[in-house]
Design an enzyme around this catalytic site. Structure first.
Site, PDB file in Angstrom:
ATOM      1  N   GLU A  95      33.063  22.512 -14.556  1.00  0.00           N
ATOM      2  CA  GLU A  95      33.490  22.079 -15.878  1.00  0.00           C
ATOM      3  C   GLU A  95      34.835  21.358 -15.804  1.00  0.00           C
ATOM      4  OE1 GLU A  95      33.566  25.696 -18.226  1.00  0.00           O
ATOM      5  OE2 GLU A  95      32.174  26.620 -16.809  1.00  0.00           O
TER       6      GLU A  95
ATOM      7  N   HIS B 202      31.754  21.684 -20.595  1.00  0.00           N
ATOM      8  CA  HIS B 202      31.252  22.948 -20.030  1.00  0.00           C
ATOM      9  C   HIS B 202      29.883  22.726 -19.370  1.00  0.00           C
ATOM     10  CE1 HIS B 202      30.403  27.116 -19.517  1.00  0.00           C
ATOM     11  NE2 HIS B 202      31.209  27.569 -20.463  1.00  0.00           N
TER      12      HIS B 202
END
Length: 319
Positions: free
Chosen positions: A293, A188
């Site tokens: 991500e 992330h």
């Protein structure tokens, strides 16, 4: 436990020139190259919270919220949190991850620092240096709550390698039990930019994406580039190109290269959602961050007993 016959051992100085340095504290591991590049990794979540590159290592490449909680009591807002074994809200019922919190338990768990290894220069060319840090998370180390919710025997080794103007993050997942399990994984990453309104993202054309802001339905990506002009939360799936690039003000800023990962999430909360998140500060911080991500989140990866899987990314700072 993950079988690691080549587990890194302590490095003995073998060269006259400056060598990479690693500092280990109770809650964080910091690595620094002789040329100034550095990386900081919390043991909580194995979250990378800083990656500096450029001349003298003075360019921060990751965005970290001013209100990020770094004491291990909650996931970190910013840096590179590790999402495993489920992405987003878990399935409501009927799946092994259904009792887990959003984004799983990896970012909420304390990881073990396994050691370091390096490529060292033997002369004055210190730009050849790199340093790899390994972190481990095992089923035996999970909290009782997480262990009950996901009762599989597993081991994950997360490797963070700092090089000149690059950072590689790789995950190796191994099924240590006899029963097969399914999982998803996502890195992330919050990239730091100067002005989100001047950024364009390329390398996503010709793919299908799920637009979570618009209607949570699939759409075709036909434009060669994506500009951020409002809240965006898209899952790009089965991307043919290996590299997603970020340009800022017409200049190349980042390349994000996937390794055995086919999906990429692009996220920016924009004005209202940023204000609504208590750990997102400053409120206008959305102007200086862009999440690109990489992951395997469209469907599930499956491992039978004794099998392993590896995937990750290489991020390159192009300043």
């Amino acid at each position: 436990m993950v079988d690691r016959p080549s587990r890194p051992s302590a490095i003995s100085p073998t060269a006259a020139g400056p060598q990479p340095q690693v500092d280990v504290s109770d809650d964080k591991v910091t690595a620094r190259l002789p040329t100034g590049e550095s990386v900081e990794v919390l043991l909580h979540g194995a979250t990378v919270i800083s990656w500096k590159s450029g001349s003298k290592g003075n360019t921060e490449n990751l965005w970290l919220s001013e209100a990020a909680v770094l004491d291990g009591s909650k996931p970190v807002r910013g840096g590179v949190p590790v999402v495993f074994p489920v992405f987003g809200p878990p399935p409501k019922s009927g799946h092994a991850t259904s009792s887990l919190p959003q984004h799983g338990f990896a970012r909420n768990s304390r990881w073990e620092y396994l050691g370091k290894s390096s490529t060292e220069s033997t002369g004055d060319n210190t730009s050849e240096n790199s340093i790899k840090l390994d972190f481990g998370l095992y089923s035996s180390a999970l909290s009782d709550t997480f262990r009950k919710a996901w009762p599989y025997d597993f081991g994950v080794v997360y490797s963070v390698t700092l090089g000149k103007d690059s950072l590689q993050t790789m995950m190796n997942v191994r099924n240590e039990g006899k029963e097969g399990f399914e999982f998803q994984v996502l890195l992330h990453t919050y990239l730091r930019v100067k002005d989100i309104s001047k950024c364009q993202i390329t390398g996503l054309a010709g793919t299908t994406y799920t637009d979570k802001v618009l209607d949570a339905k699939d759409h075709s990506s036909t434009s060669p580039s994506l500009s951020i002009t409002g809240e965006v939360d898209r899952v790009y799936k089965s991307i043919k190109q290996s590299t997603t690039s970020v340009q800022e003000d017409g200049k190349s800023r980042f390349d994000v290269v996937r390794d055995n990962l086919e999906d990429t999430v692009v996220w920016n909360p924009w004005i209202e959602k940023a204000k609504g998140m208590g750990d997102f500060k400053p409120d206008d911080g959305y102007k200086n961050m862009l999440c690109v991500e990489v992951g395997a989140v469209d469907g599930w990866q499956k491992l039978e007993g004794g099998e392993s899987w590896e995937g990750g990314q290489i991020m390159k700072s192009l300043l």
